[in-house]
Design a protein around this motif. Structure first.
Motif, PDB file in Angstrom:
ATOM      1  N   GLN A 184     -64.407  39.359   4.740  1.00 11.16           N
ATOM      2  CA  GLN A 184     -64.551  38.247   5.684  1.00 11.16           C
ATOM      3  C   GLN A 184     -65.325  37.097   5.046  1.00 11.16           C
ATOM      4  OE1 GLN A 184     -63.082  37.852   8.541  1.00 11.16           O
ATOM      5  NE2 GLN A 184     -62.183  39.915   8.598  1.00 11.16           N
ATOM      6  N   LEU A 185     -66.377  37.431   4.284  1.00 10.05           N
ATOM      7  CA  LEU A 185     -67.115  36.373   3.589  1.00 10.05           C
ATOM      8  C   LEU A 185     -66.232  35.698   2.544  1.00 10.05           C
ATOM      9  CD1 LEU A 185     -70.626  38.016   2.987  1.00 10.05           C
ATOM     10  CD2 LEU A 185     -70.098  36.097   4.503  1.00 10.05           C
ATOM     11  N   ASP A 186     -65.455  36.495   1.835  1.00 13.73           N
ATOM     12  CA  ASP A 186     -64.567  35.956   0.809  1.00 13.73           C
ATOM     13  C   ASP A 186     -63.565  34.974   1.424  1.00 13.73           C
ATOM     14  OD1 ASP A 186     -63.642  35.868  -1.908  1.00 13.73           O
ATOM     15  OD2 ASP A 186     -61.918  37.082  -1.295  1.00 13.73           O
ATOM     16  N   LYS A 187     -63.029  35.374   2.556  1.00 17.15           N
ATOM     17  CA  LYS A 187     -62.049  34.508   3.231  1.00 17.15           C
ATOM     18  C   LYS A 187     -62.714  33.225   3.724  1.00 17.15           C
ATOM     19  CE  LYS A 187     -58.453  34.727   6.779  1.00 17.15           C
ATOM     20  NZ  LYS A 187     -57.827  35.583   7.831  1.00 17.15           N
ATOM     21  N   THR A 188     -63.900  33.330   4.291  1.00 11.07           N
ATOM     22  CA  THR A 188     -64.614  32.155   4.802  1.00 11.07           C
ATOM     23  C   THR A 188     -65.025  31.224   3.668  1.00 11.07           C
ATOM     24  OG1 THR A 188     -65.470  33.452   6.662  1.00 11.07           O
ATOM     25  CG2 THR A 188     -66.622  31.411   6.131  1.00 11.07           C
ATOM     26  N   ILE A 189     -65.487  31.799   2.563  1.00 12.00           N
ATOM     27  CA  ILE A 189     -65.868  30.981   1.404  1.00 12.00           C
ATOM     28  C   ILE A 189     -64.662  30.204   0.884  1.00 12.00           C
ATOM     29  CG2 ILE A 189     -66.604  31.108  -1.017  1.00 12.00           C
ATOM     30  CD1 ILE A 189     -68.341  33.542  -0.157  1.00 12.00           C
ATOM     31  N   GLY A 190     -63.519  30.866   0.855  1.00 13.73           N
ATOM     32  CA  GLY A 190     -62.295  30.179   0.434  1.00 13.73           C
ATOM     33  C   GLY A 190     -61.984  28.996   1.330  1.00 13.73           C
ATOM     34  N   ARG A 191     -62.203  29.189   2.625  1.00  9.75           N
ATOM     35  CA  ARG A 191     -61.972  28.096   3.580  1.00  9.75           C
ATOM     36  C   ARG A 191     -62.924  26.933   3.303  1.00  9.75           C
ATOM     37  NH1 ARG A 191     -57.682  27.294   7.173  1.00  9.75           N
ATOM     38  NH2 ARG A 191     -57.065  29.289   8.102  1.00  9.75           N
ATOM     39  N   LEU A 192     -64.218  27.261   3.086  1.00  6.23           N
ATOM     40  CA  LEU A 192     -65.212  26.208   2.917  1.00  6.23           C
ATOM     41  C   LEU A 192     -65.049  25.476   1.591  1.00  6.23           C
ATOM     42  CD1 LEU A 192     -68.425  27.991   4.297  1.00  6.23           C
ATOM     43  CD2 LEU A 192     -66.806  26.512   5.511  1.00  6.23           C
ATOM     44  N   GLU A 193     -64.446  26.136   0.624  1.00  3.29           N
ATOM     45  CA  GLU A 193     -64.249  25.490  -0.672  1.00  3.29           C
ATOM     46  C   GLU A 193     -62.925  24.726  -0.752  1.00  3.29           C
ATOM     47  OE1 GLU A 193     -66.767  28.484  -3.618  1.00  3.29           O
ATOM     48  OE2 GLU A 193     -64.626  28.848  -3.287  1.00  3.29           O
TER      49      GLU A 193
END
Length: 302
Positions: A191-200
């Motif tokens: 979930q963090l990986d997916k969210t980080i991808g979104r924010l980047e």
């Protein structure tokens, strides 16, 4: 009745040899401090001593196991505390992100979240001093978590260990798990990986509902992971208390055993000293009597 010189000599030599042998055996007991030099000295006490010695050996092994187990559990607890702090920090960032800040602020949050993600992944794959993975269940040669860069964001992390417990014998018929598993850590990392991808994402839009949904999913995963980690920490604390109580019980039993072993196997020096004086006096008397009698002849009574 007439006693020949040879008979008298043999009798006196046997008496002195018996006294010498008894005195030598007593001195050996006094030197060693042991009441029993051979099982035949007191068969019943010898059997009881053997049983107590076997029990003492088992208790000593239990205490060693408890010591090693307590050390392992303390290390597990320390690492779980670190993981808990990282999850809390991630949850604070996600909470701030959920408040719909400006796009630049959202993008800036990706860097600390990435660091926390890497820290969580590293902690979950911690090894002990012997190079074994601590959170992989009964598969210490395999990392607890694996990362596959070929997979899409949200499914790159997976739990590759198992949830089996490594049991340690800490008492007669009592075992205790020496390991903790982190089977739920993959979800928060994904979930963090997916969210980080979104924010980047260069085209990040802070008003996009899918961005908010990803952030909420990561927050929910953080809550779930934090709850699981806190539960494991509480269990470790309870186990440590049980181990302390069990170790104290083993100490009490061991003390009782040693007191009994002392009563059964240790020499009473006061009694031994009295016996030694008796043997010494008997030996001296025999020697004097033999010396006097050996000097007599028939002419002494004519």
């Amino acid at each position: 009745m007439r006693v020949s010189s040879n008979q008298y000599l043999s009798t006196m030599q046997l008496a002195m040899q018996t006294s010498n042998s008894a005195l030598a055996e007593l001195l050996q007991r006094m030197s060693s401090g042991d009441r029993l030099l051979a099982p035949s000295d007191d068969p019943i006490a010898s059997v009881r001593l053997l049983r107590l010695q076997r029990e003492e050996a088992a208790l000593d092994q239990y205490q060693q196991n408890i010591g090693a187990l307590s050390s392992a559990l303390s290390k597990n607890e320390s690492i779980l505390d670190s993981i808990s702090l990282d999850i809390r920090d991630a949850k604070d960032l996600l909470t701030a992100a959920a408040n719909n800040p400006p796009v630049d602020d959202l993008k800036a949050m990706a860097t600390p979240l990435r660091s926390l993600r890497e820290s969580l992944f590293y902690s979950a794959n911690t090894k002990d001093a012997e190079g074994r993975y601590m959170f992989s269940g009964s598969k210490p040669a395999v990392a607890a978590l694996a990362y596959d860069a070929a997979q899409p964001a949200g499914s790159r992390y997976s739990f590759t260990g198992n949830t089996d417990k490594q049991q340690v014998v800490v008492g007669d018929g009592i075992t205790q798990a020496s390991n903790v598993t982190l089977e739920n850590m993959a979800d928060i990392l994904n979930q963090l990986d997916k969210t980080i991808g979104r924010l980047e994402d260069p085209a990040l839009d802070n008003k996009d509902p899918t961005v908010a949904a990803d952030i909420r999913s990561a927050m929910n995963a953080s809550d779930k992971a934090l709850e699981g980690i806190s539960s494991k920490i509480a269990q470790l604390g309870g186990t440590q208390n049980i181990m302390k109580t069990l170790a104290l019980n083993h100490d009490n039993v061991s003390l009782s055993n040693k007191q009994t072993m002392t009563k059964l196997g240790s020499l009473d020096y006061a009694d031994a000293f009295i016996q030694m004086n008796g043997y010494t006096m008997a030996l001296q008397a025999s020697q004097k009597a033999y010396g006097r009698v050996s000097q007599l002849s028939l002419f002494d009574v004519i």
